[in-house]
Scaffold this motif. Sequence first.
Motif, PDB file in Angstrom:
ATOM      1  N   TRP A 184       0.839  -1.348   0.020  1.00 22.80           N
ATOM      2  CA  TRP A 184       0.114  -0.034   0.106  1.00 22.80           C
ATOM      3  C   TRP A 184       0.872   1.148  -0.135  1.00 22.80           C
ATOM      4  O   TRP A 184       1.790   1.513   0.670  1.00 22.80           O
ATOM      5  CB  TRP A 184      -0.882   0.042   1.236  1.00 22.80           C
ATOM      6  N   GLN A 185       0.435   2.228  -0.685  1.00 22.53           N
ATOM      7  CA  GLN A 185       1.119   3.661  -0.810  1.00 22.53           C
ATOM      8  C   GLN A 185      -0.068   4.480  -0.311  1.00 22.53           C
ATOM      9  O   GLN A 185      -0.997   4.836  -0.889  1.00 22.53           O
ATOM     10  CB  GLN A 185       1.594   3.982  -2.273  1.00 22.53           C
ATOM     11  N   ILE A 186       0.267   5.067   0.907  1.00 22.01           N
ATOM     12  CA  ILE A 186      -0.951   5.997   1.576  1.00 22.01           C
ATOM     13  C   ILE A 186      -0.564   7.284   1.221  1.00 22.01           C
ATOM     14  O   ILE A 186       0.492   7.753   1.532  1.00 22.01           O
ATOM     15  CB  ILE A 186      -0.763   5.847   3.065  1.00 22.01           C
ATOM     16  N   GLY A 187      -1.675   8.261   0.575  1.00 22.92           N
ATOM     17  CA  GLY A 187      -1.346   9.399   0.070  1.00 22.92           C
ATOM     18  C   GLY A 187      -1.862  10.239   1.267  1.00 22.92           C
ATOM     19  O   GLY A 187      -2.386  10.099   2.141  1.00 22.92           O
ATOM     20  N   GLN A 188      -2.118  11.658   0.801  1.00 24.94           N
ATOM     21  CA  GLN A 188      -2.426  12.670   1.777  1.00 24.94           C
ATOM     22  C   GLN A 188      -3.984  13.156   1.428  1.00 24.94           C
ATOM     23  O   GLN A 188      -4.505  13.552   2.377  1.00 24.94           O
ATOM     24  CB  GLN A 188      -1.610  13.992   1.736  1.00 24.94           C
ATOM     25  N   GLU A 189      -4.239  12.635   0.425  1.00 18.01           N
ATOM     26  CA  GLU A 189      -5.723  13.153  -0.063  1.00 18.01           C
ATOM     27  C   GLU A 189      -6.843  12.378   0.560  1.00 18.01           C
ATOM     28  O   GLU A 189      -6.673  11.316   1.190  1.00 18.01           O
ATOM     29  CB  GLU A 189      -6.142  12.865  -1.543  1.00 18.01           C
ATOM     30  N   THR A 190      -7.573  13.265   1.103  1.00 11.63           N
ATOM     31  CA  THR A 190      -8.992  12.776   1.982  1.00 11.63           C
ATOM     32  C   THR A 190     -10.363  13.018   1.338  1.00 11.63           C
ATOM     33  O   THR A 190     -10.460  14.011   0.380  1.00 11.63           O
ATOM     34  CB  THR A 190      -8.821  13.370   3.211  1.00 11.63           C
ATOM     35  N   LYS A 191     -11.330  12.385   1.692  1.00 12.10           N
ATOM     36  CA  LYS A 191     -12.508  12.719   1.180  1.00 12.10           C
ATOM     37  C   LYS A 191     -13.660  12.143   2.287  1.00 12.10           C
ATOM     38  O   LYS A 191     -13.049  11.111   2.959  1.00 12.10           O
ATOM     39  CB  LYS A 191     -12.929  12.249  -0.185  1.00 12.10           C
ATOM     40  N   THR A 192     -14.811  12.571   2.419  1.00 11.00           N
ATOM     41  CA  THR A 192     -15.828  11.768   3.568  1.00 11.00           C
ATOM     42  C   THR A 192     -16.747  10.926   2.667  1.00 11.00           C
ATOM     43  O   THR A 192     -17.303  11.069   1.410  1.00 11.00           O
ATOM     44  CB  THR A 192     -16.877  12.967   3.870  1.00 11.00           C
ATOM     45  N   ILE A 193     -16.986   9.649   3.398  1.00 11.88           N
ATOM     46  CA  ILE A 193     -17.779   8.408   2.585  1.00 11.88           C
ATOM     47  C   ILE A 193     -18.496   8.157   3.872  1.00 11.88           C
ATOM     48  O   ILE A 193     -18.024   7.892   4.992  1.00 11.88           O
ATOM     49  CB  ILE A 193     -17.051   7.268   2.105  1.00 11.88           C
ATOM     50  N   GLU A 194     -20.010   8.156   3.725  1.00 10.70           N
ATOM     51  CA  GLU A 194     -20.897   7.834   4.698  1.00 10.70           C
ATOM     52  C   GLU A 194     -20.551   8.290   6.260  1.00 10.70           C
ATOM     53  O   GLU A 194     -20.897   7.751   7.108  1.00 10.70           O
ATOM     54  CB  GLU A 194     -20.963   6.102   4.740  1.00 10.70           C
ATOM     55  N   GLY A 195     -20.103   9.759   6.110  1.00 12.07           N
ATOM     56  CA  GLY A 195     -19.878  10.495   7.099  1.00 12.07           C
ATOM     57  C   GLY A 195     -18.543  10.359   7.791  1.00 12.07           C
ATOM     58  O   GLY A 195     -18.232  10.966   8.855  1.00 12.07           O
ATOM     59  N   PHE A 196     -17.833   9.352   7.338  1.00 15.71           N
ATOM     60  CA  PHE A 196     -16.323   9.078   7.777  1.00 15.71           C
ATOM     61  C   PHE A 196     -15.377   9.702   6.938  1.00 15.71           C
ATOM     62  O   PHE A 196     -15.435   9.832   5.573  1.00 15.71           O
ATOM     63  CB  PHE A 196     -16.176   7.507   7.942  1.00 15.71           C
ATOM     64  N   SER A 197     -14.343  10.466   7.507  1.00 16.51           N
ATOM     65  CA  SER A 197     -13.273  10.848   6.953  1.00 16.51           C
ATOM     66  C   SER A 197     -12.369   9.904   6.613  1.00 16.51           C
ATOM     67  O   SER A 197     -11.932   8.869   7.411  1.00 16.51           O
ATOM     68  CB  SER A 197     -12.646  11.812   7.819  1.00 16.51           C
ATOM     69  N   THR A 198     -12.005   9.751   5.231  1.00 13.63           N
ATOM     70  CA  THR A 198     -11.107   8.571   4.711  1.00 13.63           C
ATOM     71  C   THR A 198      -9.897   9.182   4.003  1.00 13.63           C
ATOM     72  O   THR A 198      -9.942  10.404   3.676  1.00 13.63           O
ATOM     73  CB  THR A 198     -11.953   7.916   3.760  1.00 13.63           C
ATOM     74  N   GLN A 199      -9.173   8.378   3.841  1.00  9.45           N
ATOM     75  CA  GLN A 199      -7.836   8.750   3.414  1.00  9.45           C
ATOM     76  C   GLN A 199      -7.254   7.699   2.180  1.00  9.45           C
ATOM     77  O   GLN A 199      -7.766   6.708   1.950  1.00  9.45           O
ATOM     78  CB  GLN A 199      -6.530   8.565   4.304  1.00  9.45           C
ATOM     79  N   LYS A 200      -6.835   8.437   1.166  1.00  8.49           N
ATOM     80  CA  LYS A 200      -6.451   7.602  -0.048  1.00  8.49           C
ATOM     81  C   LYS A 200      -5.168   6.860   0.080  1.00  8.49           C
ATOM     82  O   LYS A 200      -4.138   7.019   0.911  1.00  8.49           O
ATOM     83  CB  LYS A 200      -6.048   8.658  -1.238  1.00  8.49           C
ATOM     84  N   ALA A 201      -5.323   5.558  -0.480  1.00  6.74           N
ATOM     85  CA  ALA A 201      -4.214   4.610  -0.643  1.00  6.74           C
ATOM     86  C   ALA A 201      -4.123   3.998  -1.973  1.00  6.74           C
ATOM     87  O   ALA A 201      -5.182   3.663  -2.502  1.00  6.74           O
ATOM     88  CB  ALA A 201      -4.227   3.692   0.476  1.00  6.74           C
ATOM     89  N   THR A 202      -3.162   3.296  -2.661  1.00  7.76           N
ATOM     90  CA  THR A 202      -2.938   2.560  -3.685  1.00  7.76           C
ATOM     91  C   THR A 202      -2.312   1.521  -3.646  1.00  7.76           C
ATOM     92  O   THR A 202      -1.345   1.514  -2.671  1.00  7.76           O
ATOM     93  CB  THR A 202      -2.513   3.602  -4.765  1.00  7.76           C
ATOM     94  N   THR A 203      -2.702   0.457  -4.495  1.00  6.70           N
ATOM     95  CA  THR A 203      -1.996  -0.675  -4.635  1.00  6.70           C
ATOM     96  C   THR A 203      -2.129  -1.365  -5.864  1.00  6.70           C
ATOM     97  O   THR A 203      -2.969  -1.113  -6.798  1.00  6.70           O
ATOM     98  CB  THR A 203      -2.332  -1.838  -3.382  1.00  6.70           C
ATOM     99  N   SER A 204      -1.583  -2.495  -6.267  1.00  7.10           N
ATOM    100  CA  SER A 204      -1.938  -3.475  -7.326  1.00  7.10           C
ATOM    101  C   SER A 204      -2.008  -4.741  -6.836  1.00  7.10           C
ATOM    102  O   SER A 204      -1.532  -5.205  -5.929  1.00  7.10           O
ATOM    103  CB  SER A 204      -0.580  -3.331  -8.119  1.00  7.10           C
ATOM    104  N   PHE A 205      -2.889  -5.510  -7.468  1.00  4.85           N
ATOM    105  CA  PHE A 205      -3.232  -6.917  -7.211  1.00  4.85           C
ATOM    106  C   PHE A 205      -3.813  -7.484  -8.501  1.00  4.85           C
ATOM    107  O   PHE A 205      -4.701  -7.302  -8.941  1.00  4.85           O
ATOM    108  CB  PHE A 205      -4.285  -6.929  -6.071  1.00  4.85           C
ATOM    109  N   ALA A 206      -3.179  -8.860  -8.854  1.00  4.35           N
ATOM    110  CA  ALA A 206      -3.592  -9.526  -9.780  1.00  4.35           C
ATOM    111  C   ALA A 206      -3.911  -9.032 -11.108  1.00  4.35           C
ATOM    112  O   ALA A 206      -4.873  -9.219 -11.698  1.00  4.35           O
ATOM    113  CB  ALA A 206      -4.824 -10.397  -9.352  1.00  4.35           C
ATOM    114  N   GLY A 207      -3.156  -8.152 -11.508  1.00  5.31           N
ATOM    115  CA  GLY A 207      -3.128  -7.611 -12.805  1.00  5.31           C
ATOM    116  C   GLY A 207      -4.061  -6.304 -12.978  1.00  5.31           C
ATOM    117  O   GLY A 207      -4.093  -5.634 -13.979  1.00  5.31           O
ATOM    118  N   ARG A 208      -4.215  -5.746 -11.944  1.00  2.13           N
ATOM    119  CA  ARG A 208      -5.188  -4.376 -11.805  1.00  2.13           C
ATOM    120  C   ARG A 208      -4.366  -3.594 -10.758  1.00  2.13           C
ATOM    121  O   ARG A 208      -3.867  -4.038  -9.763  1.00  2.13           O
ATOM    122  CB  ARG A 208      -6.379  -4.632 -11.686  1.00  2.13           C
TER     123      ARG A 208
END
Length: 266
Positions: free
Chosen positions: A118-142
């Motif tokens: 996982w590569q955790i970034g600084q970008e955030t957004k709210t989902i269902e009332g929760f503050s969330t933080q962005k992360a990226t990864t790769s798995f099984a060809g995607r």
Amino acid sequence: MFCFNLFPQADTNYKITYQLTYKPDSTDLAQLKTENFQLFTNAKTSYFLSNAVVSKDSTRRNFGIGDIGSDAYKRAAASWETNFSYRIYKKPLEELVYHCEKIATDNFYYAEDVHFDWQIGQETKTIEGFSTQKATTSFAGRDYTAWFAAAIPISDGPYKFYGLPGLILEIESTDGDYRFTMIGIEKTSFYPVVNTPPKSLQKATKKELLRLQQEYYDDPIGFLNNWVGSNGASVHIGLEGKAKQDHYAKYGKQLAPKMNNFIEIY
């Protein structure tokens, strides 16, 4: 919608509902389908499966052999339709994932050592009332972009994804073919996992399981006619003529164009 005091202890049992939006047909990427899934999770293990599989299990518990074919049974069975019959068991602390499938009368699984970079970034957004933080990864060809909520101390997520410092509320492949979004979370006293994986399952390699699936998919009647299950019982389906054609039309190769864009490319 959700209360923060749901999460005082990391070892509490939770049921989390996700909605999957996906593109089943690689030849028609404008087509979108949705399906809901359940994740049962605690600090040590988790269990992920489609609502359709949950419904099928429930129907089989609530109906006897004599009920098969009844109107009530048919109504219940109408909710079984799914493109995702797998069951995913995880042991996040051990970085182990167990992929389970039923073929003919037997249940098989293969084990994977799955580690996400996982590569955790600084970008955030709210989902269902929760503050969330962005992360990226790769798995099984995607490649994937995930959004996790650190306020929910569950290092888990849909399908085989886990390993972030908080629950994954949303994860989407960068090509837009697969997106899981959390739509519900609750504590539960019911936890359907005793052993991970269940002792009743037969171990196989991923290659063996995929080969059996392909053989069944290519010729379901021929496969079943030659199948000997774990209990030594064989299955025979004596379909000929139009009955055989109708069976192939429903279960055979004619379905190939409708579901060929799998979540795991390799």
